[in-house]
Design a protein around this motif. Structure first.
Motif, PDB file in Angstrom:
ATOM      1  N   UNK A   1       0.836  -1.202   0.000  1.00 45.18           N
ATOM      2  CA  UNK A   1       0.000   0.000   0.000  1.00 45.18           C
ATOM      3  C   UNK A   1       0.871   1.251   0.000  1.00 45.18           C
ATOM      4  N   UNK A   2       0.552   2.158  -0.896  1.00 43.33           N
ATOM      5  CA  UNK A   2       1.260   3.437  -0.955  1.00 43.33           C
ATOM      6  C   UNK A   2       0.713   4.402   0.084  1.00 43.33           C
ATOM      7  N   UNK A   3      -0.610   4.506   0.172  1.00 36.97           N
ATOM      8  CA  UNK A   3      -1.255   5.419   1.130  1.00 36.97           C
ATOM      9  C   UNK A   3      -2.660   4.919   1.405  1.00 36.97           C
ATOM     10  N   UNK A   4      -3.089   5.015   2.641  1.00 39.20           N
ATOM     11  CA  UNK A   4      -4.450   4.649   3.011  1.00 39.20           C
ATOM     12  C   UNK A   4      -5.211   5.908   3.414  1.00 39.20           C
ATOM     13  N   UNK A   5      -6.526   5.908   3.191  1.00 46.65           N
ATOM     14  CA  UNK A   5      -7.349   7.110   3.253  1.00 46.65           C
ATOM     15  C   UNK A   5      -8.299   7.104   4.441  1.00 46.65           C
TER      16      UNK A   5
END
Length: 408
Positions: free
Chosen positions: A362-366
């Motif tokens: 995962x690059x970024x979680x929101x």
């Protein structure tokens, strides 16, 4: 007594206060409506942190009126676009200093030399003044850190005028709310603006499907709770598609969800950048039966989608956006291939402070707010895509489920 440096004159209308402190070698900048920072020796603390950390800007942790974290600084050149880091977390969250792109509110100390070098006073007009000042300093090599030892109550969310947003774009070449990271990299490669190695360094190859072949199919067959979740999501997608409609599974992976939607009578095209995933998808559906036709799978590199404008009634991205290094570009391109009035469905693991669903890939979680903001920002830059519904899947999972529509 040392004569004060000449820092220029503030614009006549500004939400900020600017105070030079030649003895400390800093300029204090804060929003005029922010509450007094705490503790009482906040000036000494910020100045000492600047000296100790060797940075150009030191900001305070911001809390909202309810005592929760509003921002541990701001990220701008980021896969999630502009966001207030850690917003909504307990006040005690973030116990150590954090390097960020900028500080857009509360209070901050700016090194006097840096402030003068970028003509800081001229930048401090309008809603984006502090943000612009920070990025101008970072552009010339300065660093920006937010520390937890000083807190300030300031829950003001930025709401610039169109002219202010346009001026920001003219100054830096990207949107303040939603930077296209490919365009940013093209403009700023080799400069201090690309400081964040997590997002601008070279990543290892994506080998998830080589390591776990047909992993979604296996989970569907073996794990009841996963099967229930998958069937629920597939029904949501199918219900959005009109009779005889076509759907695009963007980032289809091994094709499980393309299969599940196609079993509900929808014509589905699955697309992925990973060749191993596409090969697994084709192999899995070959032995399946469908009421209409089997899904079609396409391997395509990142970039422009190989479809004409307005091709699909529904586009779905299931557990995809958190893997993307530049989600804005994908969202803009995705809405192009949607029909006017068409729907987009996105699922993604909800961000939780201190944890990741997949720390490897995962690059970024929101957060819900961040996902909604980015989708709407992409719509403003593209074909008007707008979030219309936001829900979640709880229990074992913590998925955000967002439905957006392109205007008819």
């Amino acid at each position: 007594m040392t004569a004060p440096h000449v820092i220029g004159t503030l614009p006549t209308t500004t939400p900020y206060r600017v105070e030079p402190d030649t003895a400390a070698g800093v300029v204090w900048v804060w929003r005029s409506d922010a509450q007094p920072p705490q503790p009482a020796d906040w000036r000494e603390r910020l100045a000492a942190d600047m000296q100790h950390l060797g940075v150009s800007i030191v900001g305070a942790k911001r809390l909202d009126a309810q005592g929760k974290l509003f921002a541990m600084g701001d990220m701008v050149i980021h896969p999630k676009g502009f966001h207030y880091q850690g917003k909504g977390q307990p006040a005690q969250a973030y116990r150590f200093p954090e390097e960020v792109d900028a500080v857009s509110g509360g209070v901050m100390a700016v090194a006097l030399d840096d402030f003068e070098a970028v003509q800081g006073a001229a930048l401090c007009g309008g809603e984006l003044g502090m943000l612009t000042l920070c990025l101008a300093v970072r552009e010339r090599g300065g660093r920006c850190v937010v520390v937890p030892s000083v807190v300030v109550e300031d829950g003001h969310a930025l709401s610039p005028t169109p002219s202010e947003a346009q001026a920001f774009h003219g100054r830096f070449g990207y949107e303040w709310l939603a930077a296209d990271l490919d365009a940013v990299a093209a403009r700023y490669t080799g400069t201090p603006m690309l400081w964040n190695a997590r997002y601008f360094g070279t990543a290892l190859p994506f080998e998830k499907y080589e390591q776990r072949p047909a992993m979604h199919w296996t989970s569907y067959q073996q794990v009841e709770v996963y099967r229930q979740r998958a069937d629920h999501i597939a029904k949501l997608v199918a219900d959005l598609c009109p009779a005889g409609g076509e759907a695009l599974d963007l980032g289809c992976g091994d094709g499980l969800f393309s299969h599940l939607v196609a079993t509900r009578g929808v014509t589905v095209t699955g697309l992925d950048v990973e060749l191993a995933a596409i090969e697994q998808a084709r192999a899995q559906v070959a032995a399946q039966q469908y009421p209409h036709q089997p899904p079609t799978f396409i391997h395509s590199p990142a970039g422009a989608l190989p479809f004409a404008d307005g091709t699909f009634d529904v586009l779905f991205m299931l557990d995809v956006i958190e893997h993307l290094p530049n989600p804005l570009a994908v969202l803009c391109e995705a809405q192009r291939v949607m029909k006017p009035g068409g729907a987009m469905l996105i699922t993604t693991p909800a961000w939780q402070f201190g944890t990741w669903s997949d720390a490897t890939y995962h690059v970024a979680e929101y957060s819900a707010e961040e996902l909604t903001r980015q989708v709407n920002a992409a719509g403003a830059l593209g074909h008007g895509l707008q979030a219309v519904n936001l829900g979640s899947i709880g229990g074992v999972y913590r998925d955000l489920v967002l439905i957006a529509r392109r205007p008819a």
